[in-house]
Structure formats: C-alpha cells, structure tokens
Design an enzyme around this catalytic site. Sequence first.
Site, short mmCIF file in Angstrom:
data_model
loop_
_atom_site.label_atom_id
_atom_site.label_comp_id
_atom_site.label_asym_id
_atom_site.label_seq_id
_atom_site.Cartn_x
_atom_site.Cartn_y
_atom_site.Cartn_z
NE ARG B 129 37.78 -8.25 -42.20
CZ ARG B 129 38.27 -8.47 -43.40
NH1 ARG B 129 37.46 -8.73 -44.40
NH2 ARG B 129 39.58 -8.44 -43.61
CE LYS B 151 28.30 -7.58 -21.54
NZ LYS B 151 28.66 -7.45 -20.12
CD GLU B 193 23.67 -15.13 -13.74
OE1 GLU B 193 23.10 -14.02 -13.73
OE2 GLU B 193 24.91 -15.25 -13.83
CE LYS B 234 22.02 -10.86 -20.69
NZ LYS B 234 23.05 -11.87 -20.45
CD GLU B 244 28.67 -4.09 -19.03
OE1 GLU B 244 28.47 -5.16 -19.63
OE2 GLU B 244 29.29 -4.03 -17.96
NE ARG B 248 24.77 -6.50 -21.85
CZ ARG B 248 24.71 -7.21 -22.95
NH1 ARG B 248 24.44 -6.62 -24.08
NH2 ARG B 248 24.92 -8.52 -22.93
CG ASN B 252 28.26 -6.91 -14.97
OD1 ASN B 252 28.22 -8.05 -15.44
ND2 ASN B 252 28.68 -5.87 -15.65
CG HIS B 255 27.93 -11.24 -12.51
ND1 HIS B 255 26.68 -11.31 -11.94
CD2 HIS B 255 27.97 -12.21 -13.45
CE1 HIS B 255 25.98 -12.27 -12.53
NE2 HIS B 255 26.74 -12.83 -13.46
CG HIS B 259 33.32 -12.03 -13.19
ND1 HIS B 259 33.00 -10.92 -13.94
CD2 HIS B 259 32.47 -13.00 -13.58
CE1 HIS B 259 31.99 -11.21 -14.75
NE2 HIS B 259 31.65 -12.47 -14.55
CG HIS B 274 29.01 -17.86 -13.93
ND1 HIS B 274 29.88 -16.84 -13.63
CD2 HIS B 274 27.86 -17.27 -14.36
CE1 HIS B 274 29.30 -15.68 -13.88
NE2 HIS B 274 28.07 -15.91 -14.32
#
Lengths: 382, 382
Positions: B129, B151, B193, B234, B244, B248, B252, B255, B259, B274
């Site tokens: 955990r 993330k 990026e 960032k 987010e 945030r 994207n 993106h 994606h 990517h």
Amino acid sequence: MTPDPVPAVPTRVPVALEGRAYDILVGRGLLAGAGERLAALKARAAAVVSDDNVAPLHGDALLASLRGAGLRADLVTVPPGEGSKSWASLARVCDAILGHRIERGDLVVALGGGVVGDLAGFAAAIVRRGVRFVQIPTSLLAQVDSSVGGKTGINSAHGKNLVGAFHQPSLVLADTALLDTLPLREARAGYAEVVKYGLIDDEAFFGWCEAHWERVLGGGPERDQAVAQSCRAKAAVVVRDEREDGDRALLNLGHTFAHALERVTAYDSRRLVHGEAVAIGLALAFRFSTRLGLCPGQDARRVAAHLARAGLPTRLAEVPGGAGTPEALLDAMAQDKKVKDGQLTFILARGIGRSFIAPGIAAADVRAFLAEAFAETGDAGS
Amino acid sequence: MTPDPVPAVPTRVPVALEGRAYDILVGRGLLAGAGERLAALKARAAAVVSDDNVAPLHGDALLASLRGAGLRADLVTVPPGEGSKSWASLARVCDAILGHRIERGDLVVALGGGVVGDLAGFAAAIVRRGVRFVQIPTSLLAQVDSSVGGKTGINSAHGKNLVGAFHQPSLVLADTALLDTLPLREARAGYAEVVKYGLIDDEAFFGWCEAHWERVLGGGPERDQAVAQSCRAKAAVVVRDEREDGDRALLNLGHTFAHALERVTAYDSRRLVHGEAVAIGLALAFRFSTRLGLCPGQDARRVAAHLARAGLPTRLAEVPGGAGTPEALLDAMAQDKKVKDGQLTFILARGIGRSFIAPGIAAADVRAFLAEAFAETGDAGS
C-alpha cells in the site's frame, strides 16, 4: 422482547477523516434506499462489483434502486472467495469499470463481503488514478471490519494484502437485514472481529459480548448494536492513524497468527475462513502474552472460553488438515507486512482491553511458543 | 565556448508539496553519487526497476553506487517499450519487489524512461500500500516530464494511463550525462515537451528555445538549463494542482490529439513515439485554436515552424502508415480521461504562452477540423 422494526433513521457512525470524512450507516433495509443516497453524492453512473453468490441475492434490488434514482448502473461479478483477490480479477474488474465508462465523478460500489470490498475498493483507487467508491458490505465480517478504514488490496504470491491502496469510501451502507441469509459459520467468523474490539481497548464491550453473543449471532437488535459499536471502535482508530504508522496496528490483534494460519492453509476457506483464523489468532495472542509474563493466565483463558462458546476455533489442533509446523508458521509471519527492519512485531496484551504494540519480539520465543501450541492436543486452550 | 565541466553542485528544483516536498536535482554525473543520496533517505534496501535497454548501460553503475553506500540493492528489468505498461508487467514487477523483501521504509528506484518511471512508480504506490520511490530518468522526455509530478500508471485496453496512482517520488535525480547516449530521435521527442512549457505560459522561454534548440539537442550546457527550466515549470503547476482538479490540465496541451494518435497507431513506437505525437498534437492544438478564432494564425505557424525545424513531425500526413480517420481519432479522444460528463475538453491557446482549459468543445467542430487536417498533403502545417 420488543419487536425489531425497520428504524426510521439508521445509526450514523461518522468517520472524521480530514478532507475525506464519510458516514457509516447501520440499519435494516438500507439497500432499498441506496439509489437515493448515492444520487446525493452527485454521481451520474455506478459500477457495482459483486460476486456470484451475492449478486443473485441482492444485485437486482441494488441496480433497481440505483436506476430508480436516475443513475446509470452496471454490474460486474467475480467468483466468490479469496481467489478473486488476484491480479487477474483486478485487471478484469478495472477493465469492466472502464468499459462501463465510469468517469472521475462517478462511483464504484462494492456489494459483498471482504473480498469484494477489498478488490472493488482497490479497483476504484486505481481506475483513472482514483474514483469514489461506496461499500455495501453483506457479511458480518465486512460490516464490522473490512468495509471501514480504507484498506484495499489483493493478495500476492508473497502473502495476503501485499498489494493495495489506502482509499477511503465516500459512504458505507451496512444493511443488517442482509445478514439474515448468512450461514452460521460466516456469522461466527464475523463475530471474532467484534470480540476483537473489546479485547483491544474496551473490556466493558467484551463483557457485553459475553452476555449477548447469542442474540448477536441470532440476528436480534443486539446485532445492530454490535455492528455500530464495532464501526465506532474501528473508526476511532483509523481517524487517529489512517496509514498505520502507529496505533492502527492494534487492529491487527490476533492477525499475525491469523495471516500465517491462512497462508499455511493456502487460503482454503473449506479449511479456515479469515474470522476463524482470527479467533485462533486472538486466543494465541493472549496465551503468548501470558507465556511472556505480560498477561494474567485467567484473562487468556477467559478469551479462549468465550470464543469457543460462540462456536469458534481457538487452538491449532482445530485447523482441519493441520496448521503446518512451527517453522512454516514462523516463515509465513516473517513475510507478513508487519515485519520492520527484519524484526517481528506482535500485538500483545496486558489483559482484556489492554492490548499494545510489541516490536522486537525474538523469533526464538515465537518458535518455542508455537512448538508448545502444536504439542497440545486437549483443551488446554480453553 | 566555455567547457562543460561536472558542476560541483547540481541545480536543485524544489517541489513544494505540503507534507511530501521533494527535490529534483539536475546535473551531470549524478548517477555515481546516487547511493549516498539514497542512503540519506534512511532506507535499508532498494529495488531498482529498469528495462533491457537501459540496465546494460547504467544498471551496474547504479547498483555499485547503492551497495557502496550500504544499501541492499537488486535489479528488476522489463522489456523496453510501451508494452511494459501492462497488467502482466505490473504484477511481475510488484512480485519481484516483494521477493526482494522491500519493506515500508525502503525504496523502489526507477532507472529508465517514461515507461519505466510510470510502471515502477505505480508498483511503488501499491506494494505494501505504498513504499517510497526515487526517479532516475534516463531520457530527455522523462527528465522534463514524466519523472516530475507523481502521475504513475499503466495502459488499459480502453486507453493510455487509465489505471494508476498519484504517488510522488521522494527524490528525482536527472543526470544529464545519461542523455549523451540517446538516439537523436529520442532527444527530439523529449524536446517537444520542453517546447510545450513555453507554449503553455512562457513565451520568453519559447523564444529561448527558438534560439538555442540546436545546443539543447546537441548536449551543451543549454540542455541542462532546458531540463531545469522544464522541471521548474512543471513543478509549479503540480504544486498548484496535484490531482488535476484544475490548472494541471494545462500540461495536457497537445495531448488530447497526441493520445488519440498513439491509440490509432497502436502505441507502435516504430511509427510514433510519445514526443512525436505531442509535437503533432501541439501544432494541431494551435491550428485548432486558430480555426476557432481564438489564436492568431501567425502564432500557430510559428509553433509548427519551430517544431519542424527541430526535426519533429507537425502534420497528420507525417504519421508513418497514416493517422487513421477523423472518426477513429474522435473515438479515441472520447475514451480519453479528460472527458467529463460526456463532453470534450481541450487545452487551447490564445497565442504562444497563452494556453487555457476549454471544456465543452463540440464534437462537430473537432470532426470538421480533423477532416481538413487529413485532407492537406502539402506543407500547410508549417
């Protein structure tokens, strides 16, 4: 005897976690009103996770309630039993939740016992990096233990619950009417966790259990009281220490032994269900405390006697097919997650209601105690 | 030109998250000192997760550094590529970490690019955990993007990164010397990026990129500056909005298109990596903004021209094997996690450095824009 009507207002047990406070509601008939309560959480859709035993009993009622309240609702089921706390089931449930287009504001609902709650809660924790979830526990064990506190997870080849997340539910609905269909063996197993709360820090509640256990198992209003009191006790500990950096470990009273027993019996519920392992674990934790000179032998005997009277096992000799060997149990404990810096940590007791965290317990002491516990064949435990 | 010595002190970029503040260190030669820095985190053991490309290059150096500092250290590797962000790899890595007896106080170390960072970070989030983890990103893309911000995750059959956790690292070591062995294609992909941070809210940095891009790609001290500035940008966004719920989402930019492109090209890195998808996505986001009357056409042309000059694709026609159809791209977007209440959310721009979150974009507008973008065959994008 007064009758047992559906109360107009269920008992509310608040869990006052900062920023993530939620309620546990305890009472008869909550399932039928679930849709309205979940709609109040402002979700548009719910994915209900259940198992192939529970879904046929309560799935339709829940889906109807949700849809009646305007929620899009779908059902995902897994096979019953500990085997579903697996990577394969987790992947399947997560994919099904995504397939039902659950978004960040929607809900995952766990309808079932501890296995379903742990699995569905973990899936909710990781789908889209976290969606909200609601617990509707259908076993006594889940109502008094696993549905409260936010521990979710699956088992690994290396041990029970070794992969998971802390993810608090947004609401817990403990509908005690659902317990009416429970087999006695499951009710007893859940009762072991009820007794645990008395043993941890509430001798008066243990005394209440000794006086009322038959009505708790028999489904009287005492059962609702026992569920609510157990939730209150657990919530108090969880609010003090959500991530088990301290006091929360007290909830593991009996569990170092119990997890080891479940491991050596290969999580085979035909041999031992979790609550039975906990019953043996509680009895052993008190006897071990006595052996270490910490706890009056009288208290250890009182604990074992009460558990045995409620129909629960308290001795290694009672494990069908045997409990392995001292060495096998010790190995299983060493992989348990309560190991820190290579040392064994136990929850021990100075008496009923006087448990404490005992780090640094020597393996040799555990081994010697287990050897004795294996050697006995009679009623030394009671 | 001044020489490029190993600086005595790396550049420190603090990430001031309350309760979980950590540092990103940027500089040449950090790998060799990793052991000392990790030992300072008071761990006893570290499980290093890497891939079969990176481990042969840098694995031994890292293990030697860790062991030299008194840590027990073991290596787990996965095959390189997006395919390792899978349930199967996650299960294998978690089991391996547990097999190496990593306890709550120990560390998981991600040594690799974005795939390794996302996978290892997610494993660290869920083993027991949650155990701490350290990012040692070895690609430009990972140093400027994925290793910062917490993330983590894997891909699902339903889309990219749909299963995961927010789990902040305890330390990020961006050793820019590791980038010297990167293929040019990977450096360019990471550079997309870098450019993104200028486009989001820093026109001056975009101008700096236009002036210095060759030295950034060529490995001069400007590369270190670009990495540090990107991490700063960032980190500032992440500190404002870790999960987010708001700002945030600006990260994207480009993106939603990217994606979708990765999805229709089946995450096949031979066709599109990517960063290349992001480059096309950035160019499309600006052109879409222009088409919606939000952004001067001159800015959109300037964005595409710079990306193209740096050797990056900017048009759908440049996707090897084709970018599918407008309908297929739209479908892929609809399953993206930025969908809320069934509507499409884009990050659009009123100009370079003036991006904003645009919810409620009509699918018809997207479809018409994509149809145009597919129809062009020449250099309309630049």
